[in-house]
Design a protein around this motif. Structure first.
Motif, mmCIF file in Angstrom:
data_model
loop_
_atom_site.group_PDB
_atom_site.id
_atom_site.type_symbol
_atom_site.label_atom_id
_atom_site.label_comp_id
_atom_site.label_asym_id
_atom_site.label_seq_id
_atom_site.Cartn_x
_atom_site.Cartn_y
_atom_site.Cartn_z
ATOM 1 N N CYS A 24 0.825 -1.221 0.000
ATOM 2 C CA CYS A 24 0.000 0.000 0.000
ATOM 3 C C CYS A 24 0.853 1.263 0.000
ATOM 4 O O CYS A 24 0.358 2.355 -0.305
ATOM 5 C CB CYS A 24 -0.908 0.020 1.222
ATOM 6 N N CYS A 46 -0.815 2.544 4.469
ATOM 7 C CA CYS A 46 -1.446 1.354 5.042
ATOM 8 C C CYS A 46 -1.797 1.589 6.520
ATOM 9 O O CYS A 46 -1.136 2.384 7.214
ATOM 10 C CB CYS A 46 -0.496 0.171 4.871
ATOM 11 N N CYS A 88 -6.116 0.428 0.708
ATOM 12 C CA CYS A 88 -7.473 -0.072 0.498
ATOM 13 C C CYS A 88 -8.424 1.093 0.244
ATOM 14 O O CYS A 88 -8.363 2.124 0.921
ATOM 15 C CB CYS A 88 -7.944 -0.858 1.715
#
Ligand code: FES
Length: 573
Positions: free
Chosen positions: A55, A123, A196
């Motif tokens: 990430c 992240c 995400c």
């Protein structure tokens, strides 16, 4: 407003003695000209880049863009790596290492000739860990969130990273997904750089940083690969130099009002339950009083405005195109401390004054919220004397008031071994109790609280059951899941004493979590309880389990609460 305060870095580079020579001379190996050592604010670019943290893998490039801004504003940028925490791979859980990473950040900043700091994050844990560490030094600091991935795509549909993970068992076992189906999801869900793109913990942490006033306006929702992310990074590089001149330290921004604003905003966006544990830890570092009960008192009645997975329909990319967090901040004006100052020196409301919503299906107006009450509820009772939490907006309404028979798993291994045993005595009215997943017990309090339901109940069409544990839950997950039970089972909390067949009462409206056994029986079980063997006898993990505080305090180490400032009185020679 600029101050005449002497630069901290001048104690290294501005000296005319032997040590001044030493400090400058070795930096010259990197080719810096003379004027870099004279009255230039040194900006540490604290980088959580790592190929082990997918990430954050674009943050090396982003650091170069920050440097452009720092140099343009007359600063001297110096990038440094810190411990990075890759959510999808680290065992037993990144949460075990959040505090370790924060120590790395704190000590690296303090030990070096740094006047101001840019935190490059992404992240989940890389945002709270770096902010916690920076708070304990308290220099001017700005956060540049790395940004979410582009929307996941699967056969014409948008799918969210993280959120789909929790459906795989059901998709394979009930919907007959083939290996090819799962492969196409796997490749389509993570198709760009970034974290995400659901409103999971990483997105919630980016929004938390913006709501606290630690980013330039609008930073949180910009996708990692959008050119405007680089623009923001460059502007942040310029701005941190001025923050040093203005001595705009973290403690001037992170007031009690800023924390209350962050709680309101996290509720309005349907943010992660992990927000609680991280915000408590950050407050502990900067010295702002904040309790678990504050999250219920301030946040539980806040309406939900943002229609993002896991509680809604859209993803972070859509949020950005709809106007991003400034729209939410503007809508929530009547709930916020509007004068709270932010890193650009302006108030949070001034920063969002011109915000415009471009899609009311993604960001609902305050008058027509998606849900009337979206925040976390804090539960108390003999089963959680120091508190537990539940996210009612992610729970099933019919389970918010429930009495059920406990089906107890003593550990996550016990759960995995028995949950799909056809002979397991369990039905949809039962309460799944998982022990041994708290800060001390696991160790590190993993995201396992949203355990999958037994296959035989999934195949019956059951989608949700009450689940209770001392662990956490991924911000991308949902369900009627009671989390963060404190004190945890491994140190003798009542959770440790629950037995198969006990009746548990959950009443979210009454904020009650109760084990229905007599006080005498409870005392007898307590007297017979034996603490499990410690999970480590050496190294960092031993240090962690000896010092970690319970979830209701933010699971920071007791020795790390507060700060030690930026001063180091002793020199290296
Ligand atoms: Fe990194 Fe989700 S795994 S943000």
């Amino acid at each position: 407003m600029a101050t005449n305060k002497k630069l901290r870095s001048a104690d290294w580079f501005g000296r005319s003695d032997k040590m001044g020579f030493v400090h400058r001379s070795w930096f010259r190996t990197q080719g810096y000209p003379d004027d870099y050592f004279v009255n230039r604010p040194v900006i540490g670019i604290c980088n959580t880049w790592s190929e082990l943290t997918p990430c954050n893998n674009h943050l090396r490039d982003l650091a170069e863009v920050v440097k452009r801004g720092v140099i343009e504003a007359g600063g001297f940028p110096l990038e440094f790596p810190v411990t990075s925490l890759g959510e999808t791979v680290m065992r037993p859980t990144t949460m075990l290492f959040r505090n370790l990473a924060s120590m790395d950040v704190e000590e690296t900043i303090r030990a070096n000739p740094i006047d101001g700091v840019v935190l490059l994050t992404g992240c989940d844990k890389t945002t709270p860990s770096t902010i916690m560490g920076a708070c304990s030094v308290d220099l001017p600091t700005i956060v540049v969130p790395g940004g979410p991935m582009l929307n996941g795509r699967f056969r014409g549909e948008c799918i969210g990273s993280g959120t789909f993970n929790w459906l795989i068992k059901e998709k394979q076992g009930v919907d007959n997904y083939t290996e090819q189906d799962i492969y196409e999801v796997e490749t389509g869900v993570a198709r760009s750089q970034g974290h995400c793109m659901t409103m999971g913990t990483a997105s919630s942490m980016a929004c938390m940083a913006e709501a606290l006033g630690l980013t330039l306006p609008g930073a949180a929702a910009i996708p990692a690969v959008d050119a405007r992310k680089k623009q923001l990074a460059q502007m942040s590089g310029r701005r941190i130099v001025d923050m040093v001149k203005e001595d705009l330290k973290l403690s001037r921004i992170l007031t009690r009002e800023a924390f209350e604003n962050a709680i309101v905003i996290n509720s309005a966006i349907g943010g992660s339950s992990n927000f609680i544990i991280h915000l408590l830890a950050i407050a502990g570092r900067i010295g702002v009083p904040l309790t678990l009960q504050d999250f219920d008192n301030i946040g539980s009645k806040v309406p939900l405005l943002l229609n993002l997975k896991p509680s809604g329909k859209y993803l972070m990319e859509d949020f950005y195109y709809a106007g991003g967090l400034p729209v939410i901040i503007k809508e929530m004006e009547s709930w916020l401390h509007n004068n709270a100052i932010t890193v650009n020196g302006k108030s949070i409301s001034a920063n969002s004054a011109l915000a415009t919503c471009y899609n009311t299906d993604v960001i609902a107006p305050l008058q027509q919220p998606l849900k009337k009450e979206a925040g976390m509820a804090v539960l108390k009772g003999n089963l959680a004397e120091q508190g537990a939490i539940i996210k009612p907006s992610a729970a099933s309404p019919h389970l918010l008031k429930h009495r059920g028979r406990a089906v107890v798993f003593e550990s996550i291994e016990d759960y995995h071994a028995r949950i799909d045993d056809p002979s397991l005595d369990i039905d949809e009215h039962c309460v799944i109790v998982l022990k041994g997943v708290g800060p001390v017990g696991y160790p590190g309090m993993p995201e396992v609280g949203n355990v999958d339901l037994p296959m035989k109940l999934l195949q019956k069409g059951i989608k949700d059951m009450v689940r209770i544990s001392d662990g956490r839950m991924s911000g991308t997950a949902g369900g009627t899941v009671v989390l963060h039970v404190s004190p945890e089972s491994s140190i003798g909390g009542t959770l440790a004493l629950v037995q198969n067949g006990d009746i548990i009462e959950l009443d979210v409206a009454a904020r009650k979590l109760h084990l229905e056994i007599s006080a005498e029986e409870l005392a007898a079980r307590k007297a017979n309880w034996q603490a499990p063997a410690p999970m480590a006898t050496r190294g960092y993990v031993k240090f962690y389990i000896d010092h970690v505080q319970q979830a209701h305090l933010g699971a920071d180490l007791d020795v790390l609460r507060g700060g030690s400032g930026a001063e180091v009185t002793r020199d290296l020679h």
